[in-house]
Design a protein around this motif. Structure first.
Motif, PDB file in Angstrom:
ATOM      1  N   SER A 192       0.766  -1.074  -0.258  1.00 13.66           N
ATOM      2  CA  SER A 192       0.124   0.050  -0.035  1.00 13.66           C
ATOM      3  C   SER A 192       0.900   1.236   0.153  1.00 13.66           C
ATOM      4  O   SER A 192       0.697   2.366  -0.713  1.00 13.66           O
ATOM      5  CB  SER A 192      -0.890  -0.090   1.196  1.00 13.66           C
ATOM      6  OG  SER A 192      -1.805  -0.994   1.015  1.00 13.66           O
ATOM      7  N   LEU A 193       1.641   1.246   0.585  1.00 15.44           N
ATOM      8  CA  LEU A 193       2.879   2.389   0.861  1.00 15.44           C
ATOM      9  C   LEU A 193       3.499   2.736  -0.568  1.00 15.44           C
ATOM     10  O   LEU A 193       3.601   3.678  -0.961  1.00 15.44           O
ATOM     11  CB  LEU A 193       3.929   2.174   1.935  1.00 15.44           C
ATOM     12  CG  LEU A 193       4.932   3.289   1.948  1.00 15.44           C
ATOM     13  CD1 LEU A 193       4.240   4.649   2.359  1.00 15.44           C
ATOM     14  CD2 LEU A 193       5.988   2.935   3.157  1.00 15.44           C
ATOM     15  N   PHE A 194       3.885   1.302  -1.225  1.00 14.99           N
ATOM     16  CA  PHE A 194       4.653   1.496  -2.262  1.00 14.99           C
ATOM     17  C   PHE A 194       3.531   2.080  -3.449  1.00 14.99           C
ATOM     18  O   PHE A 194       4.062   2.844  -4.370  1.00 14.99           O
ATOM     19  CB  PHE A 194       4.878   0.269  -2.857  1.00 14.99           C
ATOM     20  CG  PHE A 194       5.718  -0.067  -4.174  1.00 14.99           C
ATOM     21  CD1 PHE A 194       6.902   0.510  -4.185  1.00 14.99           C
ATOM     22  CD2 PHE A 194       4.765  -0.472  -5.250  1.00 14.99           C
ATOM     23  CE1 PHE A 194       7.589   0.535  -5.526  1.00 14.99           C
ATOM     24  CE2 PHE A 194       5.479  -0.508  -6.504  1.00 14.99           C
ATOM     25  CZ  PHE A 194       6.933  -0.292  -6.626  1.00 14.99           C
ATOM     26  N   GLY A 195       2.324   1.633  -3.267  1.00 15.30           N
ATOM     27  CA  GLY A 195       1.236   2.316  -4.601  1.00 15.30           C
ATOM     28  C   GLY A 195       1.138   3.723  -4.277  1.00 15.30           C
ATOM     29  O   GLY A 195       1.208   4.454  -5.206  1.00 15.30           O
ATOM     30  N   GLN A 196       1.202   4.235  -2.788  1.00 13.55           N
ATOM     31  CA  GLN A 196       1.143   5.751  -2.661  1.00 13.55           C
ATOM     32  C   GLN A 196       2.387   6.365  -3.279  1.00 13.55           C
ATOM     33  O   GLN A 196       2.181   7.289  -3.975  1.00 13.55           O
ATOM     34  CB  GLN A 196       1.080   5.940  -1.145  1.00 13.55           C
ATOM     35  CG  GLN A 196      -0.276   5.411  -0.590  1.00 13.55           C
ATOM     36  CD  GLN A 196      -0.153   5.293   0.977  1.00 13.55           C
ATOM     37  OE1 GLN A 196       0.836   5.738   1.434  1.00 13.55           O
ATOM     38  NE2 GLN A 196      -1.246   5.149   1.656  1.00 13.55           N
ATOM     39  N   PHE A 197       3.613   5.811  -3.136  1.00  5.79           N
ATOM     40  CA  PHE A 197       4.582   6.515  -3.776  1.00  5.79           C
ATOM     41  C   PHE A 197       4.761   6.382  -5.380  1.00  5.79           C
ATOM     42  O   PHE A 197       5.399   7.018  -5.879  1.00  5.79           O
ATOM     43  CB  PHE A 197       5.954   5.853  -3.007  1.00  5.79           C
ATOM     44  CG  PHE A 197       6.431   6.699  -1.737  1.00  5.79           C
ATOM     45  CD1 PHE A 197       6.813   7.918  -1.800  1.00  5.79           C
ATOM     46  CD2 PHE A 197       5.874   6.165  -0.401  1.00  5.79           C
ATOM     47  CE1 PHE A 197       7.133   8.743  -0.575  1.00  5.79           C
ATOM     48  CE2 PHE A 197       6.049   7.002   0.732  1.00  5.79           C
ATOM     49  CZ  PHE A 197       6.794   8.138   0.539  1.00  5.79           C
ATOM     50  N   VAL A 198       4.235   5.337  -5.790  1.00  6.53           N
ATOM     51  CA  VAL A 198       4.209   5.173  -7.208  1.00  6.53           C
ATOM     52  C   VAL A 198       3.322   6.419  -7.916  1.00  6.53           C
ATOM     53  O   VAL A 198       3.848   7.141  -8.807  1.00  6.53           O
ATOM     54  CB  VAL A 198       3.573   3.763  -7.668  1.00  6.53           C
ATOM     55  CG1 VAL A 198       3.059   3.791  -9.398  1.00  6.53           C
ATOM     56  CG2 VAL A 198       4.643   2.640  -7.576  1.00  6.53           C
ATOM     57  N   ALA A 199       2.208   6.619  -7.008  1.00  4.33           N
ATOM     58  CA  ALA A 199       1.442   7.631  -7.756  1.00  4.33           C
ATOM     59  C   ALA A 199       2.190   8.892  -7.557  1.00  4.33           C
ATOM     60  O   ALA A 199       2.119  10.037  -8.347  1.00  4.33           O
ATOM     61  CB  ALA A 199       0.305   7.829  -6.811  1.00  4.33           C
ATOM     62  N   VAL A 200       3.006   9.391  -6.516  1.00  2.00           N
ATOM     63  CA  VAL A 200       3.911  10.462  -6.193  1.00  2.00           C
ATOM     64  C   VAL A 200       4.795  10.634  -7.263  1.00  2.00           C
ATOM     65  O   VAL A 200       4.963  11.636  -8.009  1.00  2.00           O
ATOM     66  CB  VAL A 200       4.320  10.613  -4.818  1.00  2.00           C
ATOM     67  CG1 VAL A 200       5.210  11.769  -4.638  1.00  2.00           C
ATOM     68  CG2 VAL A 200       3.503  10.709  -3.804  1.00  2.00           C
ATOM     69  N   ASP A 201       5.345   9.282  -7.544  1.00  2.00           N
ATOM     70  CA  ASP A 201       6.463   9.382  -8.575  1.00  2.00           C
ATOM     71  C   ASP A 201       6.118   9.706  -9.791  1.00  2.00           C
ATOM     72  O   ASP A 201       6.432  10.532 -10.509  1.00  2.00           O
ATOM     73  CB  ASP A 201       6.968   7.873  -8.782  1.00  2.00           C
ATOM     74  CG  ASP A 201       7.761   7.609  -9.845  1.00  2.00           C
ATOM     75  OD1 ASP A 201       8.491   8.357 -10.332  1.00  2.00           O
ATOM     76  OD2 ASP A 201       7.903   6.424 -10.176  1.00  2.00           O
ATOM     77  N   VAL A 202       4.931   9.219 -10.347  1.00  2.00           N
ATOM     78  CA  VAL A 202       4.439   9.314 -11.601  1.00  2.00           C
ATOM     79  C   VAL A 202       3.846  10.754 -12.021  1.00  2.00           C
ATOM     80  O   VAL A 202       4.062  11.615 -12.951  1.00  2.00           O
ATOM     81  CB  VAL A 202       3.143   8.401 -12.003  1.00  2.00           C
ATOM     82  CG1 VAL A 202       2.615   8.865 -13.374  1.00  2.00           C
ATOM     83  CG2 VAL A 202       3.626   6.921 -12.289  1.00  2.00           C
TER      84      VAL A 202
END
Length: 414
Positions: free
Chosen positions: A165-175
């Motif tokens: 879930s944390l990874f998913g949040q940071f992927v959104a920030v990344d993109v």
């Protein structure tokens, strides 16, 4: 929103769904007319490769947490992708770009590492809850992505044990943040002449480079045969097997070392860490041999295909409903990329580098091989391979630099 029993539980069917999604995304993104041309002007294809599987997972169509596809992609396809993305590195070509190109690329790398620390400390003042707890772990994945690419991002996810879930949040920030920055670079590219006059840059090397690249493309263009493709797979998967084989003895040796050294605190007891390090190192060593000619047979293209399968399996583990819980992460990302951009601008002015070197050096870090050629070609179509060349160097540095940054962030968070 994940239901207790997903609609699709058969991994063979799930793999078929993911392959179909990737095929549709790349087919539509390759069309340069009408609706799809306008659509992909604003929506990056990479985002859809993450987002569509994530939507299916969020609404209970598939269940990434119980699928065996991600472990297979992580342990086999990711190391092979790292090998094939490192093999084409041509250090002589990078040197011929001149010292300013390499300086700007490394400045971009340093800006990402410094930006991680500055943004972490800044958010401690602005909104402490944002960087509390395990947030630092998620930041390591962006560091890997913004210095290298998706393979390095996934590597940091495993090395630092980042929650899905944390990874998913940071992927959104990344993109989101990375694409805002790409838009800024493309805006500047349209004003390159004025920018270069301001810095007093010498453009003779750029003009000579355009000529060399056009001649090289005309000489080395070829269509890979089945034998070529099989050799590429042999190198990628063969080195992956070797990396797995060496990891066991290394872990046994590390296990015999004194416990008080606390090597686990540095991920040195992680099997995945050593697999990634071996794969990256062997890929770099192969780049000094005739194996580098495998790029003519599509080594990096096959590596990228493996990477996108991994991307889709990562996406199917995301719960998008978690994004609304951490809106302050986007401010962290904006501060982070601002530090990166500010340092690049300062060094560009100091050494009088052309905007081309600044823009491509930055995008080779932040956007990787997927978007660095886009920024490079905004200056001249023949320069697109330069973006790829520097981005591939980023793949080599991403794992090491992100790991070092992760250790610093863990110390700050302690």
């Amino acid at each position: 929103m994940q239901t207790s029993v997903p609609l699709v539980t058969n991994d063979a069917v799930v793999l078929g769904i993911l392959a179909t999604i990737l095929g549709c995304v790349f087919w539509t993104s390759s069309r340069r007319d009408g609706f799809w041309n306008k659509f992909y002007t604003y929506v990056p294809a990479l985002l859809l490769c993450y987002l569509i599987p994530a939507i299916l997972n969020t609404f209970g169509v598939i269940d990434g947490s119980h699928s065996k596809l991600y472990p297979v992609a992580r342990d086999f396809l990711l190391p092979a992708a790292l090998v094939l993305l490192c093999v084409p590195i041509d250090f002589r070509a990078i040197i011929r770009l001149g010292p300013k190109a390499v300086i700007m690329f490394l400045t971009g790398t340093a800006g990402i590492m410094l930006g991680a620390i500055v943004s972490f400390e800044a958010m401690r003042i602005i909104h402490p809850e944002t960087v509390a707890g395990e947030t630092w772990r998620g930041m390591t994945t962006i560091t890997g992505a913004w210095i290298g690419g998706g393979a390095n991002q996934a590597a940091m996810k495993e090395v630092f044990e980042v929650d899905a879930s944390l990874f998913g949040q940071f992927v959104a920030v990344d993109v989101l943040v990375a694409n805002v920055w790409t838009a800024v670079l493309l805006f500047l590219a349209g004003r390159a002449n004025a920018f270069d006059r301001w810095t007093g840059a010498d453009l003779s090397a750029i003009n000579a480079l355009k000529t060399r690249i056009e001649e090289y493309q005309a000489t080395h263009a070829c269509i890979p045969t089945l034998a070529d493709v099989m050799i590429v797979l042999a190198v990628g998967l063969g080195v992956t097997g070797l990396s797995h084989a060496l990891t066991g003895p290394v872990l046994e040796w590390i296990g015999s070392l004194p416990k008080e050294w606390r090597l686990q605190d540095y991920s040195l007891t992680s099997a995945f860490f050593w697999i990634v390090v071996f794969a990256t190192t062997f890929g770099l060593l192969l780049s000094f041999t005739k194996a580098r000619s495998l790029e003519g047979a599509g080594a990096s293209t096959i590596g990228s295909a493996m990477l996108y399968i991994l991307v889709a399996t990562i996406g199917m583990q995301m719960d998008l409903s978690a994004l609304v819980e951490r809106p302050w992460l986007f401010l962290l990302g904006l501060i982070w990329i601002s530090v990166h951009g500010g340092l690049l601008l300062l060094v560009t002015k100091l050494i009088r580098a052309p905007l081309f070197f600044m823009a491509v050096g930055s995008q080779a870090n932040v956007g990787g091989a997927a978007s660095a050629p886009v920024v490079a070609s905004a200056f001249h179509p023949a320069l697109a391979p330069v973006g790829v060349l520097l981005a591939v160097l980023g793949y080599a540095l991403g794992t090491y630099c992100a790991y070092i940054t992760g250790l610093v962030l863990r110390t700050l968070a302690a």
